[in-house]
Scaffold this active site. Structure first.
Site, mmCIF file in Angstrom:
data_model
loop_
_atom_site.group_PDB
_atom_site.id
_atom_site.type_symbol
_atom_site.label_atom_id
_atom_site.label_comp_id
_atom_site.label_asym_id
_atom_site.label_seq_id
_atom_site.Cartn_x
_atom_site.Cartn_y
_atom_site.Cartn_z
ATOM 1 N N TYR A 144 20.769 -14.336 -4.269
ATOM 2 C CA TYR A 144 21.898 -13.410 -4.278
ATOM 3 C C TYR A 144 22.200 -12.989 -5.722
ATOM 4 O O TYR A 144 22.242 -11.803 -6.045
ATOM 5 C CB TYR A 144 23.119 -14.098 -3.629
ATOM 6 N N LYS A 148 21.837 -9.447 -7.652
ATOM 7 C CA LYS A 148 23.058 -8.775 -8.139
ATOM 8 C C LYS A 148 22.854 -8.363 -9.606
ATOM 9 O O LYS A 148 23.368 -7.344 -10.050
ATOM 10 C CB LYS A 148 24.293 -9.678 -8.021
HETATM 11 N N1 LIG Z 1 33.332 -12.393 -1.646
HETATM 12 C C1 LIG Z 1 33.287 -12.747 -2.926
HETATM 13 O O1 LIG Z 1 33.826 -13.774 -3.337
HETATM 14 C C2 LIG Z 1 32.601 -11.858 -3.905
HETATM 15 C C3 LIG Z 1 31.934 -10.720 -3.496
HETATM 16 N N2 LIG Z 1 31.343 -9.909 -4.429
HETATM 17 C C4 LIG Z 1 30.672 -8.667 -4.024
HETATM 18 O O2 LIG Z 1 31.614 -7.882 -3.332
HETATM 19 C C5 LIG Z 1 30.961 -7.052 -2.367
HETATM 20 C C6 LIG Z 1 31.676 -7.170 -1.050
HETATM 21 O O3 LIG Z 1 31.648 -8.520 -0.632
HETATM 22 P P1 LIG Z 1 32.366 -8.992 0.702
HETATM 23 O O4 LIG Z 1 33.335 -7.983 1.121
HETATM 24 O O5 LIG Z 1 32.781 -10.395 0.455
HETATM 25 O O6 LIG Z 1 31.123 -9.013 1.685
HETATM 26 P P2 LIG Z 1 31.037 -8.601 3.250
HETATM 27 O O7 LIG Z 1 29.796 -9.264 3.759
HETATM 28 O O8 LIG Z 1 32.309 -8.892 3.943
HETATM 29 O O9 LIG Z 1 30.835 -7.028 3.190
HETATM 30 C C7 LIG Z 1 29.628 -6.398 2.925
HETATM 31 C C8 LIG Z 1 29.379 -5.326 3.960
HETATM 32 O O10 LIG Z 1 28.124 -4.678 3.672
HETATM 33 C C9 LIG Z 1 27.389 -4.588 4.887
HETATM 34 N N3 LIG Z 1 25.957 -4.466 4.646
HETATM 35 C C10 LIG Z 1 25.076 -5.461 4.383
HETATM 36 N N4 LIG Z 1 23.829 -4.968 4.284
HETATM 37 C C11 LIG Z 1 23.914 -3.630 4.486
HETATM 38 C C12 LIG Z 1 22.972 -2.571 4.525
HETATM 39 N N5 LIG Z 1 21.668 -2.806 4.360
HETATM 40 N N6 LIG Z 1 23.408 -1.316 4.765
HETATM 41 C C13 LIG Z 1 24.729 -1.074 4.972
HETATM 42 N N7 LIG Z 1 25.662 -2.038 4.953
HETATM 43 C C14 LIG Z 1 25.276 -3.302 4.720
HETATM 44 C C15 LIG Z 1 27.752 -5.875 5.597
HETATM 45 O O11 LIG Z 1 27.370 -5.866 6.957
HETATM 46 P P3 LIG Z 1 26.973 -7.304 7.639
HETATM 47 O O12 LIG Z 1 28.216 -8.132 7.565
HETATM 48 O O13 LIG Z 1 26.542 -6.941 8.990
HETATM 49 O O14 LIG Z 1 25.878 -7.868 6.773
HETATM 50 C C16 LIG Z 1 29.258 -5.899 5.376
HETATM 51 O O15 LIG Z 1 29.928 -5.090 6.308
HETATM 52 C C17 LIG Z 1 29.508 -7.498 -2.362
HETATM 53 O O16 LIG Z 1 28.751 -6.614 -3.142
HETATM 54 C C18 LIG Z 1 29.543 -8.860 -3.031
HETATM 55 O O17 LIG Z 1 28.332 -9.104 -3.713
HETATM 56 C C19 LIG Z 1 31.399 -10.206 -5.761
HETATM 57 C C20 LIG Z 1 32.041 -11.317 -6.201
HETATM 58 C C21 LIG Z 1 32.683 -12.236 -5.316
HETATM 59 C C1 LIG Z 2 32.121 -26.892 0.837
HETATM 60 C C2 LIG Z 2 33.079 -26.809 -0.290
HETATM 61 C C3 LIG Z 2 32.817 -27.779 -1.388
HETATM 62 C C4 LIG Z 2 33.300 -25.464 -0.885
HETATM 63 C C5 LIG Z 2 33.634 -24.393 0.114
HETATM 64 C C6 LIG Z 2 34.134 -23.158 -0.593
HETATM 65 C C7 LIG Z 2 33.023 -22.175 -0.890
HETATM 66 C C8 LIG Z 2 32.582 -21.561 0.396
HETATM 67 C C9 LIG Z 2 33.515 -21.128 -1.902
HETATM 68 C C10 LIG Z 2 34.041 -21.743 -3.205
HETATM 69 C C11 LIG Z 2 33.682 -20.780 -4.342
HETATM 70 C C12 LIG Z 2 33.233 -19.540 -3.600
HETATM 71 C C13 LIG Z 2 32.491 -18.472 -4.306
HETATM 72 C C14 LIG Z 2 31.620 -17.649 -3.584
HETATM 73 C C15 LIG Z 2 31.358 -17.886 -2.128
HETATM 74 C C16 LIG Z 2 32.276 -18.911 -1.458
HETATM 75 C C17 LIG Z 2 32.500 -20.103 -2.385
HETATM 76 C C18 LIG Z 2 31.185 -20.786 -2.704
HETATM 77 C C19 LIG Z 2 30.774 -16.610 -4.260
HETATM 78 C C20 LIG Z 2 29.393 -17.215 -4.419
HETATM 79 C C21 LIG Z 2 30.670 -15.341 -3.406
HETATM 80 C C22 LIG Z 2 29.841 -14.289 -4.056
HETATM 81 C C23 LIG Z 2 29.983 -14.129 -5.518
HETATM 82 O O1 LIG Z 2 29.602 -13.124 -6.035
HETATM 83 C C24 LIG Z 2 30.501 -15.240 -6.339
HETATM 84 C C25 LIG Z 2 31.420 -16.174 -5.580
HETATM 85 C C26 LIG Z 2 31.807 -17.365 -6.440
HETATM 86 C C27 LIG Z 2 32.769 -18.270 -5.743
#
Ligand SMILES: NC(=O)C1=CN([C@@H]2O[C@H](COP(=O)(O)OP(=O)(O)OC[C@H]3O[C@@H](n4cnc5c(N)ncnc54)[C@H](OP(=O)(O)O)[C@@H]3O)[C@@H](O)[C@H]2O)C=CC1
Ligand SMILES: CC(C)CCC[C@@H](C)[C@H]1CC[C@H]2C3=C(CC[C@]12C)[C@@]1(C)CCC(=O)C[C@@H]1CC3
Length: 345
Positions: A144, A148
């Site tokens: 991932y 990214k």
């Molecule tokens: N959540 C976090 O803590 C963090 C997230 N990010 C970034 O933020 C962004 C959003 O994350 P988040 O909202 O948590 O993720 P989600 O999985 O909730 O949202 C991503 C969406 O993109 C869709 N998707 C995946 N593949 C495709 C594709 N090939 N074509 C069109 N749509 C697609 C997914 O569908 P489906 O669910 O069906 O795969 C989903 O609806 C991502 O880029 C992630 O890398 C960055 C830092 C932290």
């Molecule tokens: C099982 C436990 C010890 C921890 C459970 C919590 C985790 C699921 C989350 C804690 C920090 C989170 C995190 C992300 C995903 C969910 C956690 C691992 C990311 C990897 C999501 C995508 C990103 O880009 C960075 C995030 C960092 C923190």
């Protein structure tokens, strides 16, 4: 000669708009008077003012209709970080992002805002108040993160003031809030299976957790400030709650808020990391025979046992960013939004 319709400043597209962050972003954009076209592989809701386009972002022909008459595109789609499918990450985050850029240029889009991640500089060891000038991770902790990094480079390098195509990347960290599909659900699942008893390391490591509305605010500020004369073109910006918190305090507050016990017993970081690595290898070797997904992956252990918090001074200075929801209020709103995940529900 056919006159080209100049895209309206208030018309935008959100790729990944059905996801957790994407949907919050769409809702805020509507509040601010934008009309929004959502492109996603799935449609998860209906909302007036939103046009849905279902498709794979790797398919340019599918993307183009979603970008018609649009001046601003947000790209926040990605496969879930929990997946270990390298091919999928490369196809969607790298090839797919190339396709998004081509489609934007072909459709006459002027601004592209990418949701990157602060993890692009994280290698599994401490980062304290990391700034945007830290080098990209040479040894990213998973596929991932690896993809990214490439995705962010592609988007920032595509910024071209001469051609009128401007780009910027937002790097959030640990997004949480209502409807989050991973952080709280994974935490509760782990607690329900009786595995949330242990603190990895001494429990003092500081981490950024960012309430989803702050992340949305950072995206919108970046989009609205993105002009050819602004300093933000082609740059990445950390967006956090600007309130680093002890990882285990945050986890405990969410768990206790939902009626579960907070973890209490300490385990040495190196021991847990070593075991997680062993389990991960075992799962890889046995994959043709049995499939199992360990709870404590090396990536999760690294995230749970090290410092990783980032400075958002650059966003404050260039974007005028300031978190709009405090960590305390963000946690309270998150806990309230998950009645079905409460102990005993
Ligand atoms: N959540 C976090 O803590 C963090 C997230 N990010 C970034 O933020 C962004 C959003 O994350 P988040 O909202 O948590 O993720 P989600 O999985 O909730 O949202 C991503 C969406 O993109 C869709 N998707 C995946 N593949 C495709 C594709 N090939 N074509 C069109 N749509 C697609 C997914 O569908 P489906 O669910 O069906 O795969 C989903 O609806 C991502 O880029 C992630 O890398 C960055 C830092 C932290
Ligand atoms: C099982 C436990 C010890 C921890 C459970 C919590 C985790 C699921 C989350 C804690 C920090 C989170 C995190 C992300 C995903 C969910 C956690 C691992 C990311 C990897 C999501 C995508 C990103 O880009 C960075 C995030 C960092 C923190």
């Amino acid at each position: 000669m056919a006159t080209r319709v100049r895209p309206s400043n208030k018309r935008c597209a959100v790729i990944g708009g059905s996801g957790f962050l994407g949907r919050h972003l769409v809702e805020k954009l509507l509040d601010r008077g934008y009309s929004v076209s959502v492109f996603d592989i799935r449609q998860s809701y209906e909302l007036s003012g939103v046009t849905f386009h279902q498709g794979d972002l790797c398919d340019k022909q599918a993307l183009l209709p979603a970008m018609k008459d649009v001046s601003l595109v947000f790209h926040c789609a990605s496969p879930a970080p929990a997946s270990d499918d390298r091919g999928l990450f490369e196809r969607v985050n790298i090839q797919g992002t190339r396709t998004v850029i081509q489609a934007c240029i072909e459709a006459g889009v002027q601004k592209l805002v990418l949701t990157s991640s602060a993890s692009v500089v994280f290698e599994g060891t401490d980062i304290k108040n990391g700034r945007e000038d830290l080098p990209y991770a040479k040894k990213p902790i998973d596929y991932y993160t690896e993809t990214k990094i490439e995705q962010e480079k592609l988007v920032l390098e595509a910024c071209d003031k001469e051609k009128g195509f401007l780009t910027v990347a937002i790097r959030p960290h640990g997004i949480f809030g209502p409807r989050d599909p991973q952080l709280v659900p994974i935490l509760v699942d782990t607690a329900r299976r009786g595995k949330m008893k242990f603190i990895i390391g001494d429990g003092t490591n500081l981490v950024d957790f960012t309430f989803v509305e702050n992340v949305v605010y950072g995206h919108i500020l970046a989009a609205e400030r993105l002009r050819s004369d602004s300093p933000i073109c082609g740059k990445p910006y950390h967006i956090t709650n600007d309130e680093p918190v002890r990882f285990w305090d945050f986890m405990s507050e969410v768990l206790v808020g939902l009626g579960y016990a907070a973890p209490r017993y300490h385990l040495p970081y190196t021991l847990v990391y070593g075991l997680a690595l062993l389990l991960w290898l075992l799962a890889l070797i046995l994959r043709p025979l049995v499939s199992f997904k360990p709870t404590f992956t090396p990536m999760r252990v690294a995230l749970a046992g090290t410092h990783h918090y980032y400075s958002c001074d650059r966003a404050k200075q260039d974007l005028g960013y300031k978190p709009v929801v405090s960590l305390k209020d963000g946690i309270a709103r998150t806990v309230q939004s998950y009645p079905h995940l409460r102990q005993g529900a």
